[in-house]
Design a protein around this motif. Structure first.
Motif, PDB file in Angstrom:
ATOM      1  N   TYR A 158       0.823  -1.215   0.000  1.00  0.00           N
ATOM      2  CA  TYR A 158       0.000   0.000   0.000  1.00  0.00           C
ATOM      3  C   TYR A 158       0.860   1.270   0.000  1.00  0.00           C
ATOM      4  CZ  TYR A 158      -3.861  -3.170   0.918  1.00  0.00           C
ATOM      5  OH  TYR A 158      -4.786  -4.180   0.809  1.00  0.00           O
ATOM      6  N   ALA A 159       2.055   1.181   0.571  1.00  0.00           N
ATOM      7  CA  ALA A 159       2.940   2.348   0.549  1.00  0.00           C
ATOM      8  C   ALA A 159       3.392   2.670  -0.873  1.00  0.00           C
ATOM      9  CB  ALA A 159       4.153   2.114   1.452  1.00  0.00           C
ATOM     10  N   ASN A 160       3.501   1.651  -1.720  1.00  0.00           N
ATOM     11  CA  ASN A 160       3.968   1.868  -3.089  1.00  0.00           C
ATOM     12  C   ASN A 160       2.913   2.514  -3.974  1.00  0.00           C
ATOM     13  OD1 ASN A 160       6.460   0.721  -2.504  1.00  0.00           O
ATOM     14  ND2 ASN A 160       5.800  -1.340  -3.089  1.00  0.00           N
ATOM     15  N   LEU A 161       1.664   2.535  -3.521  1.00  0.00           N
ATOM     16  CA  LEU A 161       0.602   3.096  -4.357  1.00  0.00           C
ATOM     17  C   LEU A 161       0.777   4.593  -4.570  1.00  0.00           C
ATOM     18  CD1 LEU A 161      -2.530   1.193  -2.967  1.00  0.00           C
ATOM     19  CD2 LEU A 161      -1.079   0.617  -4.935  1.00  0.00           C
ATOM     20  N   ALA A 162       1.345   5.280  -3.585  1.00  0.00           N
ATOM     21  CA  ALA A 162       1.556   6.721  -3.732  1.00  0.00           C
ATOM     22  C   ALA A 162       2.510   7.015  -4.870  1.00  0.00           C
ATOM     23  CB  ALA A 162       2.070   7.319  -2.424  1.00  0.00           C
ATOM     24  N   GLY A 163       3.536   6.185  -5.040  1.00  0.00           N
ATOM     25  CA  GLY A 163       4.473   6.378  -6.133  1.00  0.00           C
ATOM     26  C   GLY A 163       3.809   6.159  -7.478  1.00  0.00           C
ATOM     27  N   LEU A 164       2.933   5.136  -7.576  1.00  0.00           N
ATOM     28  CA  LEU A 164       2.219   4.900  -8.833  1.00  0.00           C
ATOM     29  C   LEU A 164       1.274   6.048  -9.147  1.00  0.00           C
ATOM     30  CD1 LEU A 164       1.386   1.095  -8.390  1.00  0.00           C
ATOM     31  CD2 LEU A 164       3.248   2.120  -9.720  1.00  0.00           C
ATOM     32  N   GLN A 165       0.587   6.540  -8.129  1.00  0.00           N
ATOM     33  CA  GLN A 165      -0.316   7.673  -8.345  1.00  0.00           C
ATOM     34  C   GLN A 165       0.462   8.921  -8.766  1.00  0.00           C
ATOM     35  OE1 GLN A 165      -3.807   7.541  -8.025  1.00  0.00           O
ATOM     36  NE2 GLN A 165      -3.637   9.530  -9.049  1.00  0.00           N
ATOM     37  N   GLY A 176      -0.233  -0.984 -18.196  1.00  0.00           N
ATOM     38  CA  GLY A 176      -1.380  -1.785 -17.798  1.00  0.00           C
ATOM     39  C   GLY A 176      -1.228  -2.503 -16.470  1.00  0.00           C
ATOM     40  N   PRO A 177      -0.151  -3.273 -16.239  1.00  0.00           N
ATOM     41  CA  PRO A 177      -0.011  -3.969 -14.949  1.00  0.00           C
ATOM     42  C   PRO A 177       0.059  -3.022 -13.755  1.00  0.00           C
ATOM     43  CG  PRO A 177       1.472  -4.901 -16.588  1.00  0.00           C
ATOM     44  CD  PRO A 177       0.904  -3.652 -17.194  1.00  0.00           C
ATOM     45  N   GLN A 178       0.765  -1.899 -13.928  1.00  0.00           N
ATOM     46  CA  GLN A 178       0.861  -0.938 -12.834  1.00  0.00           C
ATOM     47  C   GLN A 178      -0.477  -0.246 -12.603  1.00  0.00           C
ATOM     48  OE1 GLN A 178       4.135   1.668 -13.776  1.00  0.00           O
ATOM     49  NE2 GLN A 178       5.679   0.164 -13.131  1.00  0.00           N
ATOM     50  N   ALA A 179      -1.209   0.025 -13.679  1.00  0.00           N
ATOM     51  CA  ALA A 179      -2.533   0.627 -13.525  1.00  0.00           C
ATOM     52  C   ALA A 179      -3.471  -0.321 -12.783  1.00  0.00           C
ATOM     53  CB  ALA A 179      -3.100   0.981 -14.900  1.00  0.00           C
ATOM     54  N   GLN A 180      -3.372  -1.614 -13.094  1.00  0.00           N
ATOM     55  CA  GLN A 180      -4.179  -2.608 -12.394  1.00  0.00           C
ATOM     56  C   GLN A 180      -3.768  -2.706 -10.929  1.00  0.00           C
ATOM     57  OE1 GLN A 180      -6.829  -4.191 -13.298  1.00  0.00           O
ATOM     58  NE2 GLN A 180      -6.994  -5.397 -11.401  1.00  0.00           N
ATOM     59  N   GLY A 185      -5.189  -1.906  -5.551  1.00  0.00           N
ATOM     60  CA  GLY A 185      -4.693  -1.496  -4.246  1.00  0.00           C
ATOM     61  C   GLY A 185      -5.594  -0.476  -3.578  1.00  0.00           C
ATOM     62  N   ILE A 186      -6.056   0.496  -4.351  1.00  0.00           N
ATOM     63  CA  ILE A 186      -6.969   1.507  -3.801  1.00  0.00           C
ATOM     64  C   ILE A 186      -8.270   0.861  -3.359  1.00  0.00           C
ATOM     65  CG2 ILE A 186      -8.339   3.543  -4.390  1.00  0.00           C
ATOM     66  CD1 ILE A 186      -6.095   4.417  -6.241  1.00  0.00           C
ATOM     67  N   ASN A 187      -8.787  -0.070  -4.158  1.00  0.00           N
ATOM     68  CA  ASN A 187     -10.049  -0.726  -3.834  1.00  0.00           C
ATOM     69  C   ASN A 187      -9.910  -1.642  -2.628  1.00  0.00           C
ATOM     70  OD1 ASN A 187     -12.894  -1.339  -4.697  1.00  0.00           O
ATOM     71  ND2 ASN A 187     -12.044  -3.400  -4.850  1.00  0.00           N
ATOM     72  N   ASP A 188      -8.744  -2.311  -2.492  1.00  0.00           N
ATOM     73  CA  ASP A 188      -8.540  -3.199  -1.349  1.00  0.00           C
ATOM     74  C   ASP A 188      -8.306  -2.430  -0.052  1.00  0.00           C
ATOM     75  OD1 ASP A 188      -8.787  -5.329  -3.051  1.00  0.00           O
ATOM     76  OD2 ASP A 188      -6.626  -5.682  -3.250  1.00  0.00           O
ATOM     77  N   PHE A 189      -7.812  -1.214  -0.175  1.00  0.00           N
ATOM     78  CA  PHE A 189      -7.509  -0.441   1.027  1.00  0.00           C
ATOM     79  C   PHE A 189      -8.760   0.206   1.618  1.00  0.00           C
ATOM     80  CE2 PHE A 189      -6.160   3.396   3.289  1.00  0.00           C
ATOM     81  CZ  PHE A 189      -5.193   2.882   4.124  1.00  0.00           C
ATOM     82  N   SER A 190      -9.605   0.770   0.777  1.00  0.00           N
ATOM     83  CA  SER A 190     -10.784   1.468   1.285  1.00  0.00           C
ATOM     84  C   SER A 190     -11.844   1.543   0.194  1.00  0.00           C
ATOM     85  CB  SER A 190     -10.408   2.882   1.745  1.00  0.00           C
ATOM     86  OG  SER A 190     -11.525   3.543   2.313  1.00  0.00           O
TER      87      SER A 190
END
Length: 364
Positions: A158-165, A176-180, A185-190
């Motif tokens: 979940y910490a890595n999601l900020a870098g992708l965003q 595509g894989p990173q977008a998925q 990750g966003i959906n699983d977190f909240s």
């Protein structure tokens, strides 16, 4: 090391210094009787055997004095009830391990969230008896667990999601894989859920985080610590929709379950009215936790997956103030409650043994 009854140690030390001062300053009584003179005293004292016996007597006297002082000092420390030894802390941690619920009240793609989660991802490697969990405003993301490898991997994910965003916002595109990975990750977190007759509050999020402690309705021999990072308000002052939990209800829940609530409030967002800040501060104070205000000031975005020094320092202060143990009977147990006279007693026994052996050798 610390002493619970430090006045006893001070009084004993003063008494020892006073005795030493008396021995050094008070004149010895003069010998009035006439001693029998000896012939050729200088020849006697110059003999190697005499010099050896004199040296032995001097060192024996010095060793006896040192051992007696050590025994007195260790007896004084033992009487003063020593606490705070590292071994005692380890024993305390083993008997009363800590449960840590990491509570996030802001988007997972926020760089500050990344730093917050990354901090605990690294700390998991140093845990031994603790259990750690993660809760978002709507989901129990990581239930309390001692599987540190699993917890660390989830926190890192979940910490890595900020870098992708951040990459998506900067380049306007993401493979595509990173977008998925970002989407899942966003959906699983909240989950973003909108209600007509209900508005989520920070108090509701804190209550959700507290229910993550097993049997949270009752006190436990395990220490319970909740660490919240995020907004102090989720809606504007014009929103009149009701909330589920009030400030007093949150305080009552924490008190009944023996939970220490710590809050790191964001100071750089609009959703932080002063009234909400004060309410959270009062909740934290009532549970014995720490309330801190954090302003990234542009530093968190420099390293989306890292933890800036300011945020790490605030979390370090929270971790340096762990909760006490509140037993079901209401008894409070702290590290200072654990007397640990083992070390001074062992030193005293060793000094006594050396003194006994040395005196026995001198007699022979």
């Amino acid at each position: 090391m610390d002493l619970r009854w430090w006045p006893i140690f001070v009084v004993g030390l003063v008494a020892l210094l006073a005795l030493v001062a008396v021995a050094l300053l008070v004149p010895m009584p003069k010998i009035t009787k006439v001693l029998r003179p000896l012939a050729h005293v200088n020849r006697l004292t110059a003999m190697p055997e005499y010099a050896r016996i004199a040296r032995l007597q001097f060192w024996a006297m010095l060793a006896t004095l040192v051992l007696l002082v050590i025994m007195f000092g260790t007896a004084l420390v033992t009487t003063s009830r020593p606490v705070g030894f590292s071994a005692a802390s380890r024993n305390f941690e083993a008997v009363h391990p800590e449960d840590i619920m990491v509570c996030v009240g802001q988007p997972v793609t926020d760089p500050t969230t990344a730093g917050f989660l990354n901090y605990f991802s690294q700390q998991d490697k140093n845990f031994d008896t603790q259990r750690i969990g993660l809760t978002s405003p709507t989901l129990r993301v990581v239930p309390l667990t001692k599987d540190y490898e699993y917890a660390s991997s989830q926190f890192s994910r979940y910490a890595n999601l900020a870098g992708l965003q951040h990459q998506l916002d900067t380049t306007k595109e993401l493979p595509g894989p990173q977008a998925q990975q970002l989407s899942s990750g966003i959906n699983d977190f909240s989950r973003e859920v909108s209600y007509v007759d209900y508005a989520r509050s920070v108090q509701d999020v804190l209550a959700l985080c507290m229910t993550g402690f097993p049997s949270f309705e009752d006190k436990s021999t395990r220490r319970r610590s909740l660490i919240y990072l995020g907004y102090t308000s989720f809606h504007g002052s014009s929103d009149s929709r009701p909330e589920l939990f009030s400030d007093q209800q949150v305080k009552d829940m924490a008190n009944q379950a023996g939970i220490q609530i710590n809050v790191i409030a964001r100071a750089d967002v609009v959703k932080s009215p002063e009234q909400s800040n004060q309410a959270l501060s009062q909740i934290v104070s009532a549970t014995g936790g720490r309330y801190s205000v954090y302003n990234p000031a542009g530093t968190a975005g420099d390293n989306p997956s890292g933890t800036d020094s300011t945020l790490a320092g605030l979390i370090d202060k929270v971790r340096a103030n762990p909760p006490d143990v509140v037993l079901p009977s209401g008894t409070i147990v702290t590290r200072r409650s654990w007397d640990y006279p083992n070390v001074p007693i062992l030193v005293s026994l060793m000094a006594a043994s050396l003194l006994f052996v040395s005196l026995a050798v001198l007699r022979r």
